[in-house]
Every structure is written in C-alpha cells, then in structure tokens.
Design an enzyme around this catalytic site. Structure first.
Site, mmCIF file in Angstrom:
data_model
loop_
_atom_site.group_PDB
_atom_site.id
_atom_site.type_symbol
_atom_site.label_atom_id
_atom_site.label_comp_id
_atom_site.label_asym_id
_atom_site.label_seq_id
_atom_site.Cartn_x
_atom_site.Cartn_y
_atom_site.Cartn_z
ATOM 1 C CG ASP A 148 -0.199 0.071 2.540
ATOM 2 O OD1 ASP A 148 0.910 -0.490 2.616
ATOM 3 O OD2 ASP A 148 -0.709 0.694 3.485
ATOM 4 C CG HIS A 474 -0.949 -7.132 -2.024
ATOM 5 N ND1 HIS A 474 -2.169 -7.286 -2.641
ATOM 6 C CD2 HIS A 474 -1.070 -6.017 -1.257
ATOM 7 C CE1 HIS A 474 -2.987 -6.321 -2.255
ATOM 8 N NE2 HIS A 474 -2.341 -5.533 -1.416
ATOM 9 C CG ASP A 519 4.259 -15.851 -6.657
ATOM 10 O OD1 ASP A 519 4.023 -14.678 -6.289
ATOM 11 O OD2 ASP A 519 5.057 -16.133 -7.567
HETATM 12 O O1 G3I Z 1 -1.133 -12.107 17.917
HETATM 13 C C1 G3I Z 1 -1.875 -13.121 17.301
HETATM 14 C C2 G3I Z 1 -1.520 -14.453 17.882
HETATM 15 O O2 G3I Z 1 -1.831 -14.461 19.246
HETATM 16 C C3 G3I Z 1 -2.294 -15.518 17.135
HETATM 17 O O3 G3I Z 1 -1.871 -16.778 17.582
HETATM 18 C C4 G3I Z 1 -2.017 -15.402 15.658
HETATM 19 C C5 G3I Z 1 -2.818 -16.384 14.828
HETATM 20 O O4 G3I Z 1 -4.098 -15.908 14.566
HETATM 21 O O5 G3I Z 1 -2.313 -14.117 15.196
HETATM 22 C C6 G3I Z 1 -1.569 -13.106 15.815
HETATM 23 O O6 G3I Z 1 -1.955 -11.857 15.340
HETATM 24 C C7 G3I Z 1 -1.609 -11.489 14.056
HETATM 25 C C8 G3I Z 1 -0.869 -10.173 14.124
HETATM 26 O O7 G3I Z 1 -0.609 -9.702 12.841
HETATM 27 C C9 G3I Z 1 0.409 -10.314 14.934
HETATM 28 O O8 G3I Z 1 1.548 -9.935 14.292
HETATM 29 C C10 G3I Z 1 -2.882 -11.340 13.242
HETATM 30 O O9 G3I Z 1 -3.484 -12.591 13.078
HETATM 31 C C11 G3I Z 1 -2.575 -10.728 11.910
HETATM 32 O O10 G3I Z 1 -3.771 -10.427 11.255
HETATM 33 C C12 G3I Z 1 -1.772 -9.461 12.067
HETATM 34 O O11 G3I Z 1 -1.313 -9.131 10.794
HETATM 35 C C13 G3I Z 1 -0.851 -7.818 10.579
HETATM 36 C C14 G3I Z 1 -1.668 -7.197 9.442
HETATM 37 O O12 G3I Z 1 -1.137 -5.931 9.110
HETATM 38 C C15 G3I Z 1 -3.139 -7.027 9.805
HETATM 39 O O13 G3I Z 1 -3.285 -6.193 10.882
HETATM 40 C C16 G3I Z 1 0.618 -7.918 10.137
HETATM 41 O O14 G3I Z 1 1.411 -8.366 11.236
HETATM 42 C C17 G3I Z 1 1.102 -6.575 9.659
HETATM 43 O O15 G3I Z 1 2.393 -6.737 9.117
HETATM 44 C C18 G3I Z 1 0.173 -6.014 8.595
HETATM 45 O O16 G3I Z 1 0.604 -4.748 8.256
HETATM 46 C C19 G3I Z 1 0.110 -4.195 7.033
HETATM 47 C C20 G3I Z 1 -0.334 -2.789 7.346
HETATM 48 O O17 G3I Z 1 -1.437 -2.827 8.217
HETATM 49 C C21 G3I Z 1 -0.643 -1.986 6.091
HETATM 50 N N1 G3I Z 1 0.454 -2.053 5.169
HETATM 51 C C22 G3I Z 1 0.822 -3.397 4.793
HETATM 52 C C23 G3I Z 1 1.229 -4.207 5.991
HETATM 53 C C24 G3I Z 1 1.677 -5.601 5.616
HETATM 54 O O18 G3I Z 1 0.650 -6.449 5.231
HETATM 55 O O1 9MR Z 2 -3.373 -3.479 -0.298
HETATM 56 C C1 9MR Z 2 -3.718 -3.485 1.070
HETATM 57 C C2 9MR Z 2 -2.603 -4.088 1.875
HETATM 58 O O2 9MR Z 2 -1.470 -3.259 1.799
HETATM 59 C C3 9MR Z 2 -2.999 -4.284 3.309
HETATM 60 O O3 9MR Z 2 -2.040 -5.073 3.976
HETATM 61 C C4 9MR Z 2 -4.353 -4.970 3.387
HETATM 62 C C5 9MR Z 2 -4.851 -5.032 4.814
HETATM 63 O O4 9MR Z 2 -4.957 -3.741 5.345
HETATM 64 O O5 9MR Z 2 -5.321 -4.294 2.632
HETATM 65 C C6 9MR Z 2 -4.996 -4.240 1.259
HETATM 66 O O6 9MR Z 2 -6.001 -3.555 0.569
HETATM 67 C C7 9MR Z 2 -7.194 -4.269 0.332
HETATM 68 C C8 9MR Z 2 -8.283 -3.686 1.212
HETATM 69 O O7 9MR Z 2 -7.979 -3.874 2.577
HETATM 70 C C9 9MR Z 2 -9.617 -4.312 0.878
HETATM 71 N N1 9MR Z 2 -9.919 -4.161 -0.525
HETATM 72 C C10 9MR Z 2 -8.896 -4.745 -1.393
HETATM 73 C C11 9MR Z 2 -7.562 -4.084 -1.133
HETATM 74 C C12 9MR Z 2 -6.506 -4.606 -2.087
HETATM 75 O O8 9MR Z 2 -6.514 -5.954 -2.244
#
Ligand code: G3I
Ligand code: 9MR
Ligand code: ZN
Length: 548
Positions: A148, A474, A519
C-alpha cells in the site's frame, strides 16, 4: 511429488550445506554444470514434522567448498541449481537495501537509479489532520510502507532500527553500496545505507507535532486501487498521535544520533533534540495513548494493546546515547512493568521472551540491543543478555523438531511469518556475538536457506533471487507498471495459516503451515512486502558477512 529443496541462491564455501528431500532416498549426488558427479553421500531420515507435514530426508554436503554452480540429484529427482561462492549473498544484500530506494515517497525515482521502475514524485499534497480543524501539514517523503502507499510511524521506526542497529553491530554495512543517489551532508558523503535511512528519518521528523507527540500514520482514508503512486491523488490525512509512535520515534532518533554525529553534527543534534522532545511528551503523558482506526478509515492500523515495550525502548536508546542514569532508571521501571504485563496478558504475535522481540509492535528487544551496545555492568543489562541466550536456546530446541533445522514452530506461521523467522535470526545473531562462539550460525544459515528455497513450497521468498523466486508480490507499483518482473530484493510475508484475504481461500485450509502460501498479487496476507520484512534480512546478512 518427489522433491529436493535447496537454497536456490546458494551456499558459502565454508558454510553448512543442507538440502531437504521429501521421499525415501538413501543416497544423493551433487552434480556440476556439466552434469558430472562431484560428491555423493547418504541422507538421514528425519521423519515427519509438523510444520511441513512431509516425511523428510536430509542431505548434508558441507564438504562441497569449490566455487561453482551445482544441483542435487537423488532417485528420479533433481533440485534447482545453486551457487557455491564466497560472494554468493552479495547481490542479495545490495538488492535488499535497494528496495528502500524503490519504495521512496515524495521524491521522483530517477531512471538513472531506478531503471524501468522510475516514477514521478508522489503524495506531494499537504495532509489534513484527521478530525481537527487546523492547518494542513507538509509530511512529504519517507518510504511507502508496503504494497500500500501508507506511511506509518511505528513501522517506519522499526525498519530504520533494524538497519541502524545493523550498522552499530556490524560496521561493514557502511561499505555496502546500493546504487542510489549520493548524499553529501555537512561536506561528507554519506554511506549508502545512511543516505537511504536519512530519507525516512527526515520524514519521521515531519511526523512530530509541535508539542512533541508523533502522529501514528499518514495515509488516505482507504487504500488506493492498483495504480502507480503518482496517480494516487486522494486526500492525505494525519491520524492521531499515539504513545507508541512517540516512543518509537524517541528511540530511533536517539539511536540515529549515535551514528549520524560522525557525519553531520548539526543533523545529529536535530535528531537528539526531537528525541528528547518526544520523551518529554511521554513523561507528560504517562497513560498509554493507543491507536485504532477511526470510523471511516480503512488503511493499516498497526494497533497495539499497550505501549510499555515502546517506552522501554525509548528509555534504553536514550540511555545508550547519553549515558544519563535517569534513563536507566526509567528503563528499569518499564522493564518491571513489561515483565508483569507479559506474565498476565495473552501472548500476542510472539512466542519467545518478550525482551528479545523486535517486530512492529513488540519492540523491547530493540531496547535490549541498545543496552547490549552500551554494555554496562548492571543488573538490567545482565538480565536482558540472559533473555537473548535463553531465547537462542529455545530456538535451538524448536529447530530440532523439524527436518529443516528451522527455528519456527506451527504458531509462527502467521501473517508475515518470514519476519517471525527473521526476528529469530536477529536474536541468534546477537546471541552469537554475546556468546562469542558462533554456535548459532548453523541455525541462522538454515533460516536463510529456508527463505531462499529450502522449503516445501520450493520457493525463494525474495524476488529475483533463485530459479523459483516468487514473482507476484502484493505491491501496487508492480501490478500497475506493466513490467513483467518485479524489481529484485523484495521479501514476501510468506506462509500464513490465517489465509486472511479473499484469494487466499484458494489455498486448502488443511495445508501444512509451510504450504499456506500462494504467489498471487491479490494475496496481501500471504504475499505482500513491507519495509520491516526487508530490514531484518539486512541485519542478519550483515552478521553472516562479519563471520566470513
Ligand atoms: O497475535 C496473534 C496471535 O496471538 C495468534 O496466535 C495469531 C494467529 O491468529 O495471530 C496473531 O496476530 C496477528 C498479528 O498480525 C500479529 O503480528 C494477526 O493474526 C494478523 O492479522 C496481524 O497481521 C498484521 C496485518 O497488518 C493485519 O493487521 C501484520 O502483522 C502486519 O504486518 C500487517 O501490516 C500491514 C499494514 O497494516 C498496512 N500495510 C501493509 C502491511 C503488511 O501487510
Ligand atoms: O493493499 C492493502 C494491503 O497493503 C494491506 O495489507 C491490506 C490489509 O490492510 O489491505 C490491502 O487492501 C485491500 C483492502 O484492505 C480491501 N480491498 C482490497 C484491497 C486490495 O486488495
Ligand atoms: Zn508516495
């Protein structure tokens, strides 16, 4: 299918070398480019492990130390080719670092450096302050977070920290060129890594409000479509100050001060002043100011349940930078709070010792690294050193439970699992230094091998590196630019049992943890990229380089 999984980039001549087979083969051979057998040996039967679900046979070929390109053969199967050479990871290191340049926001990417991946300046408009009737603020610059276009303070600070702690522990990183525009600061040309990190530091400086607090993020209200960054013209918003962002910035500016002062005193002083201002804000605001996306906002939220590890990191980093006892006192108090909290709260996203964790949320391990750098004789430093050694021991036990010698258990296969692994590899790198015996190098090597193809997906999780490197991150520019291949050096989030996006539903939910991967460019929960998934790999490779 009978498969042989190897590190598709390759192995260091004097390093450990292992390949993993998923079928019963007593013997294996190593062949060179002409097909000639240069080595043969017997496999070891490991048995079935929980993370791959496969019945594993292991081929060890440490004695292969002549430079060249090879394959492993056994039964009717042949591996992809790999290199053995002292410079086998040099290109990887350069590309891992170059990705930060490609992710720059604000600045145009110059074709001279970006080649066909150049783009015009993006996200140049001033940002509105969400929910407040105040003037707009100029916060241009920095790096896009990930696939993003958001820019998030805590995530940015953590990525910078991995790189700068890497510089502090492994000074050689200053000599790694990444083919980016030169920056002269106070008459001195900055090493590439510092020139690149300065881009993010300059942005983070802008994220600090007049009163010292730091805005949690600057993004549009919702994620953009799959367009180029310069075509994203939605309004930018600064979202509320959080104590996590403020603490992380206090910490990372103090750390940066210790490095940039050798190049540009005035710039370093500016960083230290901003760090102190953030720290004062934290003192004036002792209650956690958490962050959750407000209604009407759908970009990443990077929410945390507490801010104790962040405050601990800030106190440790300022102690390391200044040597002032008051920060050590604060660090001790936060240590105690975090230990108490950790003893009672449910585990969130980390398996091991909380004082070694260095992800985007739990950052106490970064504070610990500051204490290790300072290396004073005190109880706090002793106990965090013990945490690292204890954690390294735990990781060795974890690795003994699978045929890949991989320090990951089933619970680590969450969103960004490759970073769970890389964080462990950082801990092992520190343990190696503390212990002085390099006894964790084999675990780190297996982690690298896993990331570069020695896994049951037969996939290298770094673009452009390995015969079967993943190709569809992505990542908005990669999807929108019409260029066949993504730029090289991007680390994928990797397998995630959570399968948390629509396309990930194509993966059989009963798959073994290591197989919960696809992938596909739609798969943000399996195949996105982020700055803080690249940065720990730089740290770990710097440790490997310092040993060869
Ligand atoms: O902490 C729980 C753990 O207790 C549990 O066992 C496990 C299995 O369900 O989940 C753990 O939590 C996870 C958490 O990350 C911990 O790191 C969540 O499921 C998981 O949904 C969460 O994912 C994060 C994701 O955003 C959604 O919030 C990723 O770490 C994080 O890297 C990702 O960050 C995004 C940004 O929001 C937007 N930009 C892209 C970026 C990468 O995808
Ligand atoms: O592209 C977005 C990615 O960077 C984030 O990790 C993710 C979760 O916040 O969201 C992706 O964007 C999606 C949005 O949340 C829902 N509509 C589709 C978007 C692209 O696939
Ligand atoms: Zn941008």
């Amino acid at each position: 299918m009978n498969s042989i999984w190897v590190d598709q980039v390759g192995y260091l001549p004097n390093g450990k070398k292992r390949a993993v087979l998923n079928f019963d083969a007593d013997e294996f051979e190593v062949t060179d480019e002409s097909g000639k057998t240069v080595l043969s040996g017997h496999t070891d039967h490991f048995g079935t492990d929980e993370i791959s679900g496969e019945d594993i046979y292991v081929a060890v070929f440490d004695e292969l130390n002549t430079d060249g390109r090879y394959r492993i053969k056994a039964g009717d199967a042949t591996s992809v080719s790999f290199k053995v050479s002292g410079d086998v990871y040099n290109g990887l290191m350069k590309d891992l670092l170059k990705c930060f340049y490609y992710l720059r926001c604000g600045d145009a990417l110059d074709p001279e450096y970006a080649g066909e991946y150049y783009h015009a300046p993006c996200h140049m408009s001033a940002a509105k302050v969400f929910g407040e009737d105040v003037p707009e603020v100029n916060v241009t610059g920095g790096w896009h977070d990930a696939g993003d276009f958001g820019r998030y303070s805590t995530a940015g600070a953590v990525a910078v920290a991995h790189l700068l702690y890497g510089v502090r522990f492994f000074g050689d990183l200053l000599n790694t060129g990444s083919d980016i525009p030169k920056v002269v600061s106070a008459g001195k040309t900055l090493p590439d890594i510092l020139a690149e990190v300065k881009v993010e530091l300059d942005f983070l400086l802008k994220m600090q409000r007049e009163d010292g607090g730091v805005w949690h993020k600057v993004t549009t209200l919702y994620h953009a479509e799959f367009i180029m960054p310069e075509d994203d013209h939605d309004d930018l918003y600064l979202f509320p100050v959080s104590s996590m962002a403020t603490a992380d910035i206090a910490a990372v500016f103090a750390l940066a001060y210790t490095i940039y002062k050798d190049y540009d005193g005035a710039y370093a002083d500016k960083l230290l002043a901003a760090s102190l201002k953030a720290y004062e804000w934290l003192k004036a605001n002792p209650e956690p100011l958490l962050f959750h996306n407000p209604p009407g906002n759908g970009t990443g939220d990077y929410s945390e349940d507490e801010d104790i590890s962040n405050r601990f990191w800030a106190a440790c980093a300022l102690y390391e930078a200044s040597g002032e006892d008051k920060y050590l006192k604060d660090a001790c108090a936060e240590y105690k709070s975090l230990a108490d909290y950790d003893a009672h709260a449910p585990r969130k996203g980390y398996q091991g010792d909380v004082f070694t964790c260095m992800g985007w949320a739990e950052v106490a391990g970064l504070g610990s690294m500051s204490l290790i750098l300072r290396d004073e004789n005190n109880a706090l430093t002793d106990s965090i050193k013990q945490s690292f050694m204890k954690e390294a021991g735990r990781l060795r036990t974890v690795a003994s439970k699978n045929g890949f010698n991989l320090c990951m258990s089933k619970a680590d296969f969450i969103w960004g699992s490759n970073m769970e692994l890389l964080k462990y590899m950082m801990i092992l790198s520190i343990a190696d230094r503390l212990d002085g015996s390099d006894k964790y190098i084999d675990l780190i090597t297996s982690g690298i091998d896993y990331l570069l193809g020695m896994n049951s997906m037969d996939t290298s999780y770094v673009t452009g590196h390995g015969e079967h490197a993943y190709r569809n991150p992505h990542l908005r520019p990669t999807v929108a630019d019409g260029i066949e291949e993504p730029w090289p050096g991007l680390v994928s989030g990797g397998p995630n049992m959570g399968l948390q996006d629509a396309r990930a539903k194509d993966v059989d939910p009963d798959s073994a943890p290591m197989k919960c991967y696809l992938d596909h460019e739609d798969c943000y929960s399996l195949n996105e990229i982020t700055i803080y998934w690249n940065s720990p790999f730089v740290f770990v490779l710097a440790h490997i380089f310092s040993n060869t």
